[in-house]
Design a protein around this motif. Structure first.
Motif, PDB file in Angstrom:
ATOM      1  N   LYS B 141     -48.101   3.057   0.196  1.00 58.30           N
ATOM      2  CA  LYS B 141     -47.480   4.117  -0.605  1.00 58.30           C
ATOM      3  C   LYS B 141     -48.440   4.715  -1.644  1.00 58.30           C
ATOM      4  N   ILE B 142     -49.177   3.860  -2.321  1.00 63.18           N
ATOM      5  CA  ILE B 142     -50.073   4.382  -3.362  1.00 63.18           C
ATOM      6  C   ILE B 142     -51.231   5.143  -2.724  1.00 63.18           C
ATOM      7  N   MET B 146     -52.172   9.022  -3.315  1.00 63.12           N
ATOM      8  CA  MET B 146     -53.520   9.438  -3.724  1.00 63.12           C
ATOM      9  C   MET B 146     -54.070  10.473  -2.736  1.00 63.12           C
ATOM     10  N   GLU B 217     -42.056   9.785  -9.999  1.00 63.74           N
ATOM     11  CA  GLU B 217     -42.914   9.839 -11.195  1.00 63.74           C
ATOM     12  C   GLU B 217     -43.751   8.587 -11.373  1.00 63.74           C
ATOM     13  N   ASP B 218     -43.142   7.424 -11.129  1.00 67.76           N
ATOM     14  CA  ASP B 218     -43.891   6.175 -11.343  1.00 67.76           C
ATOM     15  C   ASP B 218     -45.131   6.120 -10.453  1.00 67.76           C
ATOM     16  N   THR B 219     -44.938   6.454  -9.176  1.00 63.66           N
ATOM     17  CA  THR B 219     -46.077   6.435  -8.253  1.00 63.66           C
ATOM     18  C   THR B 219     -47.102   7.495  -8.622  1.00 63.66           C
ATOM     19  N   VAL B 221     -47.839   8.599 -11.625  1.00 62.73           N
ATOM     20  CA  VAL B 221     -48.636   8.082 -12.758  1.00 62.73           C
ATOM     21  C   VAL B 221     -49.692   7.114 -12.228  1.00 62.73           C
ATOM     22  N   LEU B 222     -49.249   6.202 -11.359  1.00 63.59           N
ATOM     23  CA  LEU B 222     -50.167   5.178 -10.841  1.00 63.59           C
ATOM     24  C   LEU B 222     -51.238   5.772  -9.926  1.00 63.59           C
TER      25      LEU B 222
END
Lengths: 406, 406
Positions: B141-142, B146, B217-219, B221-222
């Motif tokens: 997911k991250i 990206m 949003e959390d992802t 930010v990360l």
């Protein structure tokens, strides 16, 4: 372990004899004679510790201790043999054994005590360095936000690990200071972003309102970004007296520990695991290894790289830090269910409320504590290749992390 | 500028004569004779350009051009003097002047055309390098988040500037590629975080839904955090064939451009300026210099550092980039009020809606355009110390940024 110490007044350590007194022992000296109840004279080693260490070992349990040269013993000590402190000791072997046992216990205890001094000293120099690294300048708001979280008085565990590792392999504290500050900047960034409403939505951190509560969400996001980029810049710009290729290795290792192969990877899996009742121990360990252990590992490893450690030393220290890092999070899980918000300085019971997978949830509280104990032992085992006295800060840090109360 | 070219079939450039034909001129050759309406023969220089350049310069305006050795001219050219191509030219000086004027115009035009090829070529290699740098791997997911923003098909202006600067001072594209990728990662991070609801709250970016709209949003930010830390790691780990201290200088410079002395500083002042009717030109320039110019400047400067540029070259390129960076944002301001969302690939008219200070608001549209023109000229002036042919990409990039439509 044999505890060896200087005698007061000795001008040379080789061939001299040291006196080690048991706690609770009354020791007095007059007219060149030492009077005590239980003590032993042991041969000195060249790396023997100064008198202050003996005072420390005997600590507060010994009343009225005084040390001085014992002429009658000096002659004997030149043979290098263990000498009884007659007429007070009947069985030399027994006394030496008892004193050595005592020394072991006291050395272990000394880690805790030493560590407190060590941690205070390191936190002090790190705080000074952080304050200097991020001065208040235009634009003031972003600098205030960065400094608010960075200088909020954390325990500086990561910088202390970094500096201790550097010193353990023979490096100087100063050369590792930019890297030590960098890991604290990164840690602070992760806390600021982790506390955001879109993440953990936390109001309390280190006993204070979270960054976005004070400065707003937009500034909190930017303060984190600025701390993150500055951490790498700071290492690159300020590290001196270290070959450039070594500094590049540090930046490379640290970057991996933070990004999508490290801290961020742990966070994303952690978020995905929320409310998922099928989360198993393997996933939980993945989260902790990445979310917490990676940066602790990096702190230790980059300290060792900067300090000029060899590959075995760096490898062992990395393994030590992985155990300590996992330990850190297991303890965090335990504290979350056993402590109050006031005790923690942050919101307690969050994991329970969020129905998060934690070690206490998957293993139960008692087995979690056993697991933490095992990790502590394994972490310390990794340090067996080092001089145990020099390794005392890292040995003590493992205990400290295992036993911390917030 | 005198345009000099190889003649087809020449085996040596020294002492030969080149034919430059004006656009719209019919040139033909048969039996060793060249027939044309307006042309000049000029002495060759050793750094003269290959035939393809002449074709390009004359471009589509010249029909039926063909070149070959002109025996009658070769003898004359050996004197090194400018030779008229009799019997077609009466006044040699006039023809040379006209052809030189034509050359200047065509060279200027060639930048645009060259630049298109250049930009396509650079974007292609950069996209390949970015794709390789951030492969899809666990946690998926991250990585997806990206890659979603990183590979969304931006114009890659910053990497192109970085590579062009490296090549201008004599470096290889490959050595600057990790740095070029890094500046794009950082740019992408700033876009992802800038689009967050707590920041600009934008739904559209590069013609696609913004990162947080797709991944949460959390992802988002990360993903930004991961790209930011990876950018430094990538430079440190992947830059090869460059002295380590030079790579550290790159990381140091780049970090400063991103953090609270660069991009973040610009953003925080930008946010503070919103809805503030007292914002003046000085503040606006501060915002743009930091929010936009700093990273463009860094792109160019780190390319020049990696390429081995001397201090004057690095300094001049830095100044060029600051002008171009400010230009970039002035044009952005202009486009925001003159283009539609569909044309821009992002929400248009935002500045107007937010009543933000912009150059069109403070100077008016026409004076903003004049200001942009002045910046373009000043930027190009900084490149006067370089071979103008080698500087063509950066000269062209200044024009491109000045004239971009989205």
């Amino acid at each position: 372990m044999r505890m060896v110490v200087h005698m007061a007044g000795s001008s040379s350590t080789q061939g001299l004899t040291a006196v080690v007194a048991a706690p609770g022992t009354s020791v007095s000296q007059s007219s060149g004679k030492i009077t005590c109840g239980l003590a032993a004279a042991v041969p000195m080693r060249s790396e023997s510790r100064p008198l202050s260490s003996l005072r420390f070992i005997c600590g507060r349990q010994v009343a009225g201790v005084s040390f001085g040269p014992a002429p009658g013993l000096l002659a004997k000590s030149k043979t290098g043999a263990v000498a009884a402190l007659s007429p007070f000791v009947v069985n030399t072997a027994q006394v030496v054994e008892e004193v050595e046992k005592l020394s072991r216990e006291k050395v272990e205890e000394s880690h805790k005590f030493d560590l407190k001094d060590f941690m205070i000293a390191k936190a002090k120099v790190v705080n000074l360095a952080l304050d200097k690294a991020v001065p208040l300048q235009h634009p003031v708001k972003i600098r205030e936000a960065m400094r608010y979280s960075l200088l909020a008085g954390g325990k500086r565990v990561r910088p202390a690990l970094c500096l201790a590792a550097c010193e353990l392999v023979g490096g100087d504290e100063e050369t590792a200071m930019p890297a030590a500050c960098a890991v604290e900047m990164i840690h602070t960034m992760s806390l600021i972003h982790d506390d955001l409403p879109c993440m953990d939505n936390d109001d309390l951190r280190r006993g204070q309102p979270t960054n976005h509560k004070v400065y707003g969400e937009d500034t909190a996001v930017l303060a984190g970004d600025a701390l993150l980029s500055f951490s790498f810049e700071h290492i690159a710009r300020e590290t001196t007296g270290v070959p450039a290729d070594r500094v590049l290795r540090v930046i490379s290792f640290l970057g991996k520990a933070v990004g999508s192969e490290g801290l961020v990877a742990g966070q994303i899996v952690d978020i995905a695991s929320e409310g998922d009742s099928s989360v198993d121990l393997e996933t939980l360990e993945y989260v902790h290894i990445h979310k917490t252990a990676a940066l602790l590992e990096a702190s230790v490893v980059i300290g060792a790289i900067i300090g000029g450690g060899n590959e075995e030393e760096i490898d062992r220290l990395g393994q030590y830090a992985r155990y300590v890092g996992l330990l850190f999070q297991v303890v965090d899980d335990i504290l979350d269910v056993t402590k109050s918000s006031a005790e923690l300085g942050k919101t307690a019971g969050k994991d329970l409320l969020a129905d998060k997978a934690t070690y206490p949830k998957l293993l139960g509280l008692e087995r979690s504590k056993e697991f933490a104990q095992n990790l502590t032992v394994k972490a310390k085992e990794q340090l067996s290749i080092f001089d145990q006295l020099k390794a005392a800060p890292l040995l003590g840090l493992a205990d400290y992390i295992a036993n911390r109360q917030n």
